[in-house]
Structure formats: C-alpha cells, structure tokens
Design a protein around this motif. Structure first.
Motif, mmCIF file in Angstrom:
data_model
loop_
_atom_site.group_PDB
_atom_site.id
_atom_site.type_symbol
_atom_site.label_atom_id
_atom_site.label_comp_id
_atom_site.label_asym_id
_atom_site.label_seq_id
_atom_site.Cartn_x
_atom_site.Cartn_y
_atom_site.Cartn_z
ATOM 1 N N ALA A 187 0.816 -1.217 0.000
ATOM 2 C CA ALA A 187 0.000 0.000 0.000
ATOM 3 C C ALA A 187 0.844 1.259 0.000
ATOM 4 O O ALA A 187 0.308 2.359 -0.087
ATOM 5 N N SER A 188 2.182 1.110 0.099
ATOM 6 C CA SER A 188 3.090 2.262 0.155
ATOM 7 C C SER A 188 2.686 3.249 1.239
ATOM 8 O O SER A 188 2.816 4.463 1.074
ATOM 9 N N ASP A 189 2.189 2.721 2.375
ATOM 10 C CA ASP A 189 1.677 3.614 3.411
ATOM 11 C C ASP A 189 2.776 4.252 4.240
ATOM 12 O O ASP A 189 2.495 4.995 5.189
ATOM 13 N N GLN A 196 -7.022 8.948 1.369
ATOM 14 C CA GLN A 196 -7.711 8.732 0.099
ATOM 15 C C GLN A 196 -6.742 8.364 -1.017
ATOM 16 O O GLN A 196 -7.061 7.556 -1.892
ATOM 17 N N GLU A 197 -5.553 8.950 -0.992
ATOM 18 C CA GLU A 197 -4.540 8.574 -1.984
ATOM 19 C C GLU A 197 -4.097 7.128 -1.784
ATOM 20 O O GLU A 197 -3.927 6.381 -2.757
ATOM 21 N N GLU A 198 -3.926 6.743 -0.536
ATOM 22 C CA GLU A 198 -3.554 5.357 -0.261
ATOM 23 C C GLU A 198 -4.655 4.401 -0.707
ATOM 24 O O GLU A 198 -4.384 3.349 -1.300
ATOM 25 N N GLY A 204 -6.211 0.192 -6.809
ATOM 26 C CA GLY A 204 -5.740 0.075 -8.187
ATOM 27 C C GLY A 204 -4.772 -1.082 -8.355
ATOM 28 O O GLY A 204 -4.822 -1.829 -9.346
ATOM 29 N N ARG A 205 -3.897 -1.258 -7.388
ATOM 30 C CA ARG A 205 -2.943 -2.365 -7.450
ATOM 31 C C ARG A 205 -3.644 -3.704 -7.307
ATOM 32 O O ARG A 205 -3.280 -4.690 -7.961
ATOM 33 N N GLU A 207 -6.749 -4.362 -8.218
ATOM 34 C CA GLU A 207 -7.454 -4.611 -9.474
ATOM 35 C C GLU A 207 -6.477 -5.115 -10.537
ATOM 36 O O GLU A 207 -6.766 -6.060 -11.276
ATOM 37 N N LYS A 208 -5.303 -4.518 -10.591
ATOM 38 C CA LYS A 208 -4.295 -4.921 -11.575
ATOM 39 C C LYS A 208 -3.780 -6.325 -11.302
ATOM 40 O O LYS A 208 -3.605 -7.123 -12.227
ATOM 41 N N ASN A 209 -3.527 -6.627 -10.024
ATOM 42 C CA ASN A 209 -2.971 -7.926 -9.648
ATOM 43 C C ASN A 209 -4.022 -9.011 -9.478
ATOM 44 O O ASN A 209 -3.671 -10.177 -9.319
ATOM 45 N N LYS A 210 -5.283 -8.599 -9.439
ATOM 46 C CA LYS A 210 -6.392 -9.538 -9.211
ATOM 47 C C LYS A 210 -6.273 -10.222 -7.850
ATOM 48 O O LYS A 210 -6.541 -11.417 -7.702
ATOM 49 N N GLY A 211 -5.849 -9.443 -6.843
ATOM 50 C CA GLY A 211 -5.745 -9.966 -5.491
ATOM 51 C C GLY A 211 -4.308 -10.207 -5.079
ATOM 52 O O GLY A 211 -3.371 -9.723 -5.709
ATOM 53 N N GLY A 212 -4.121 -10.981 -3.988
ATOM 54 C CA GLY A 212 -2.787 -11.320 -3.523
ATOM 55 C C GLY A 212 -2.566 -10.952 -2.069
ATOM 56 O O GLY A 212 -3.479 -10.520 -1.351
ATOM 57 N N ILE A 213 -1.313 -11.142 -1.626
ATOM 58 C CA ILE A 213 -0.898 -10.795 -0.265
ATOM 59 C C ILE A 213 -0.613 -9.301 -0.219
ATOM 60 O O ILE A 213 0.253 -8.808 -0.941
#
Length: 284
Positions: A187-189, A196-198, A204-205, A207-213
C-alpha cells in the motif's frame, strides 16, 4: 455422500458473516488457508518467484510493525466490524511494550507472526547478531501474546524488515520450519500520502494484480484512517478475504509468471536502504 455434502455446507456456512453475528453486508472471510511450513520456504511476488496458492480475487491482509497503542486498536476494530481476519507481523519491542494489545490480536482470531526485535536491515548484520535479533523478537512476541517463550517460535511465519533477507538467514529459518513472507503488493503507506490517496493506490494495485498478499502497517495513521472504507470497497468490488493460518506438511505455492523479477532486490541494490523507507514512484 449426503454426509459429505452436509459437512461441506456447514464448512461454507461457518465462514458466513451472519453466523458470526455480523450483518450480511460485512466482508467476512471467504476461506481459511492452512499454510504448510515443513522445510520452510518463501512467498510473495515482490521479492520471491512464488506466492501462496490464491484464486483470482482472493486477498490476504497483512500488517507490519505493530502493535502500537492508539492505532492497532482501531485497526482491530475496523477488521472486527467487517468480520475480517488478518496476519500481524509484530516487532518484538513493540509487543513487549504493549503486551495486552499484542494479546488482543490473537484473542480476536488473527494470526500472529514475527518481524524481528528491533527492525534492523538484517542482511547487513553479522549472522549471529541478525539471528539474535530474530530470536529476541519472536520470544518477546510469544511472551506478550501467550505469556511464555521458548527456544523455538510459537508461530512459523516471519517477515524480514524491508524484505532484506540473506541465504544464511533463510536457511536457518527453514531449519525451524518457518515460512518467510514477502508480499504480492504493498500500500506504500510509509509514503506521505493521504488516506484517500492510499485507498486509490492500493485498490488500483489489487485490481491490476487480481488480489494477492497485501502489505499494510498498523502503525500508520493514514492506514488506520482509510481501512474502514478499504474493507467496504473490497466487498463492493467482489474481492474475497483469505485468512492464512499455520498448517501441516510442506509449503504449496504458485510460480511467478514469465518475466518475473524481484522488485525489492532492485530497490535494495539501487538505494542501499530497506523497502518501507525508500521513496519510490507510487505507480509501482
């Protein structure tokens, strides 16, 4: 056959939020994933060429660096409100400083894991010093959470600070039947972004990766602030939460796609600083 069908139905029903006293709109946990640890191993595409066996749309939530009073409680409250379970990679000194909070994580059904004692860049330390920091970390967490510690860790999951592992440390952890966790996306937090940016970034990540850890930090106020809406968005977008727990047997993984590379190794090699402290484009 009828008995098997009934057992399957009951297993599915137990994951439903309504049976756990949660409203039907709650995100809930779609399934529990036992992770085999015999012989060790490592997962997470950001660092390693394999990850957990997850179906498209499945998400494993992980939180690093806590517990931190005033923040971890709010993370736990948000997860509880949605009947969601996560994995917390705790720093030993933080668990020792807030034992009741560390114990609450386990009492509420989340998975407790380790993140060293003092959060150093372990690959830069002599092996014995790095090993001691890991051992002191899991003993501090075990004492805080379960009231006692022993030579071997209570739990078999570990994450290197900054993902900065080393072959010698990996081999030693494998001898303890511990699995090393990277992440499939973060999440680059640690960046100076708004909640809201986070939220926009991590969705978005996903959706692109279709899930994950997913890597988050329960010590970050921006993550604390965005988490309730994040969980609601996961539900609305059709993502499903998987709760990982220690299992039997060996680790089962899914290999990386063609063209894979370790993004964290590139960052570490280029910047000489651990992931989580490095400024990077938020599009990554």
């Amino acid at each position: 056959m009828k008995v098997l069908a009934l057992a399957a139905a009951l297993a599915c029903a137990l994951t439903a939020p309504t049976l756990a006293g949660c409203p039907p709109e709650a995100l809930g946990v779609s399934r529990t994933l036992p992770v085999g640890t015999v012989g060790g191993g490592a997962v997470g595409f950001k660092t390693y060429p394999q990850t957990l066996r997850l179906a498209p749309g499945e998400v494993v939530l992980t939180f690093d660096d806590g517990p931190m009073p005033g923040r971890t409680e709010k993370i736990l409250d948000a997860l509880s409100s949605q009947c969601v379970k996560a994995t917390f990679f705790m720093i030993g000194r933080n668990a020792a400083a807030a034992p009741a909070l560390a114990a609450r994580v386990a009492k509420e059904g989340h998975t407790v894991a380790y993140h060293s004692m003092t959060h150093p860049v372990l690959r830069r330390l002599p092996f014995e010093r790095a090993r001691a920091d890991i051992e002191n970390g899991y003993r501090a967490v075990d004492k805080a959470v379960w009231g006692a510690a022993s030579e071997r860790p209570h739990q078999p999951f570990f994450r290197f600070p900054g993902f900065a592992d080393s072959p010698a440390l990996d081999q030693w952890l494998a001898s303890l039947d511990m699995v090393v966790f990277g992440a499939d996306l973060w999440a680059s937090d640690w960046e100076p972004e708004t909640p809201q940016e986070e939220l926009k970034l991590v969705l978005g990540r996903l959706e692109k990766n279709k899930g994950g850890i997913v890597l988050l930090h329960d010590i970050q106020p921006r993550t604390v602030a965005m988490l309730p809406q994040f969980l609601q968005e996961l539900k609305m977008r059709g993502f499903r939460i998987v709760h990982m727990v220690p299992g039997s047997g060996a680790l089962e993984t899914t290999p990386a796609p063609a063209g894979w590379f370790s993004q964290t190794e590139r960052i570490l090699a280029g910047q000489g600083r651990p992931v989580g402290k490095v400024r990077r484009p938020l599009s990554q």
